[in-house]
Design an enzyme around this catalytic site. Structure first.
Site, PDB file in Angstrom:
ATOM      1  CB  SER A  51      -0.979  -0.049   1.290  1.00  0.00           C
ATOM      2  OG  SER A  51      -1.383   1.292   1.560  1.00  0.00           O
ATOM      3  CB  SER A  52       0.569   4.660  -1.646  1.00  0.00           C
ATOM      4  OG  SER A  52      -0.790   4.996  -1.389  1.00  0.00           O
ATOM      5  CB  CYS A  53      -0.531   4.168   3.792  1.00  0.00           C
ATOM      6  SG  CYS A  53      -0.697   2.490   4.323  1.00  0.00           S
ATOM      7  CE1 TYR A  66      -3.929  -2.482   4.907  1.00  0.00           C
ATOM      8  CE2 TYR A  66      -2.930  -0.478   4.315  1.00  0.00           C
ATOM      9  CZ  TYR A  66      -3.623  -1.967   4.071  1.00  0.00           C
ATOM     10  OH  TYR A  66      -3.895  -2.336   2.803  1.00  0.00           O
ATOM     11  CE  LYS A  92      -1.808  -4.751   2.801  1.00  0.00           C
ATOM     12  NZ  LYS A  92      -2.256  -6.013   1.790  1.00  0.00           N
ATOM     13  CG  HIS A 132      -9.429   3.812   1.410  1.00  0.00           C
ATOM     14  ND1 HIS A 132      -9.585   2.488   1.135  1.00  0.00           N
ATOM     15  CD2 HIS A 132      -8.335   4.106   2.189  1.00  0.00           C
ATOM     16  CE1 HIS A 132      -8.671   1.789   1.871  1.00  0.00           C
ATOM     17  NE2 HIS A 132      -7.664   2.737   2.407  1.00  0.00           N
ATOM     18  CG  ASP A 191      -5.133  18.419   5.305  1.00  0.00           C
ATOM     19  OD1 ASP A 191      -6.424  18.376   5.232  1.00  0.00           O
ATOM     20  OD2 ASP A 191      -4.474  19.494   5.299  1.00  0.00           O
TER      21      ASP A 191
END
Length: 320
Positions: free
Chosen positions: A112-114, A141, A145, A185, A277
């Site tokens: 995941s990009s996070c 999370y 990942k 999301h 944000d």
């Protein structure tokens, strides 16, 4: 026997009812693959090591798409980080170990990009992984990942093959997504908010933050397409993870305007700047994967229209 997926190859799709799994099943079936194995969670709990081991021994899948896992938005990640960490690590651990023991030919895993650092140079290259602090709202999370990506690499190294292919899609959206406000999301949450406001005659929609963070979105069908492309081109991959994005990012404000327009909400949008944000920007550099000859085909407007239509027909029609 060929190393490439054949029409009669045994293909296991873990997480077949989810956002990505459901479209993988659909695409493979329409491409003529006849031997697709799926199991609902009630029949196979992927966090249960013995159950997973028995399943792999019995079924002996040749190709695996590991699209199962626990996902959610900022709110869900903040309230149950241990659940996100445990569930995802347990699934990965059990499936990787069984895939190795039963000599699965290839397995596609999704990061995941996070996982990338919060303040990352943009666009984000694969080598930026683990070079800085990650966003604390998705820590559990993201660490799970990251462990999965590392597992792919270490299994490939130890067993001297490139069985595990690790892909990192950016924010994915599409039919079969979660649309409840606690677990979804940003894109699907916005569809829900604008739709509710429109149908209830609301005059304004209040959204979190400033609207300035930028996000890259990729339609689930494009990710499924990239995954199948990867399985058909396994020989091209090095033992590393590959970013998969659309190459375009939008501010949350721009996204909100696109969605309100598609949904047909005529009121005003207000920003609650007391709310967080998240990461300022997340645009992936997907050039390594794109250089293999794959390209995404769905632009954001088309993708959101398709997703919204599905939402109205399914969620609103009371299926979920």
């Amino acid at each position: 026997m060929s190393d490439t997926m054949q029409k009669n190859s045994k293909i296991f799709i873990a997480g077949h009812t989810g956002l990505l799994g459901s479209v993988l099943v659909k695409k493979l079936e329409s491409d003529g693959y006849k031997n697709i194995i799926t199991r609902p969670h009630e029949e196979l709990d992927l966090t249960n090591q013995n159950a997973v081991a028995a399943f792999f021994q019995r079924e002996r899948p040749e190709y695996v798409f590991l699209a199962a896992g626990r996902v959610g938005g900022i709110m869900a990640n903040k309230t149950s980080p241990a659940t996100f960490l445990h569930t995802n690590i347990a699934i990965q651990d059990n499936v990787f170990e069984s895939a190795t023991k039963t000599q699965v030919r290839y397995l596609v895993f999704y990061g995941s990009s996070c996982m990338y650092p919060k303040h990352c140079p943009q666009p984000i290259k694969e080598e930026y992984l683990m070079t800085g602090e990650i966003e604390d709202t998705s820590e559990g999370y993201a660490i799970a990942k990251t462990a999965g990506i590392l597992a792919c690499k270490t299994y490939n190294n130890q067993y001297k093959n490139n069985r595990f292919i690790a892909l990192i899609p950016n924010s994915m959206y599409g039919p079969n997504d979660h649309f409840d406000l606690e677990n979804s999301h940003v894109l699907s949450a916005l569809i829900r908010k604008f739709h509710d406001a429109k149908t209830q005659g609301g005059k304004k929609v209040v959204l979190w933050g400033t609207g300035t963070p930028r996000r890259e979105f990729i339609f689930s069908e494009d990710v499924a397409d990239a995954s199948i492309f990867a399985m058909k081109n396994t020989g091209k991959f090095m033992n590393m993870h590959y970013n998969i994005g659309s190459g375009v990012d939008y501010s949350i404000k721009e996204l909100a305007e696109i969605i309100s327009d598609i949904v047909g909400f005529k009121g005003e949008i207000e920003w609650d700047t007391t709310k967080p944000d998240g990461t300022p920007r997340k645009l992936l550099d997907s050039s390594r994967f794109l250089n293999f000859g794959w390209t995404p085909t769905t632009d954001i407007v088309k993708g959101i229209k398709t997703t919204y239509k599905w939402y109205v027909n399914n969620i609103q029609a009371g299926m979920h």
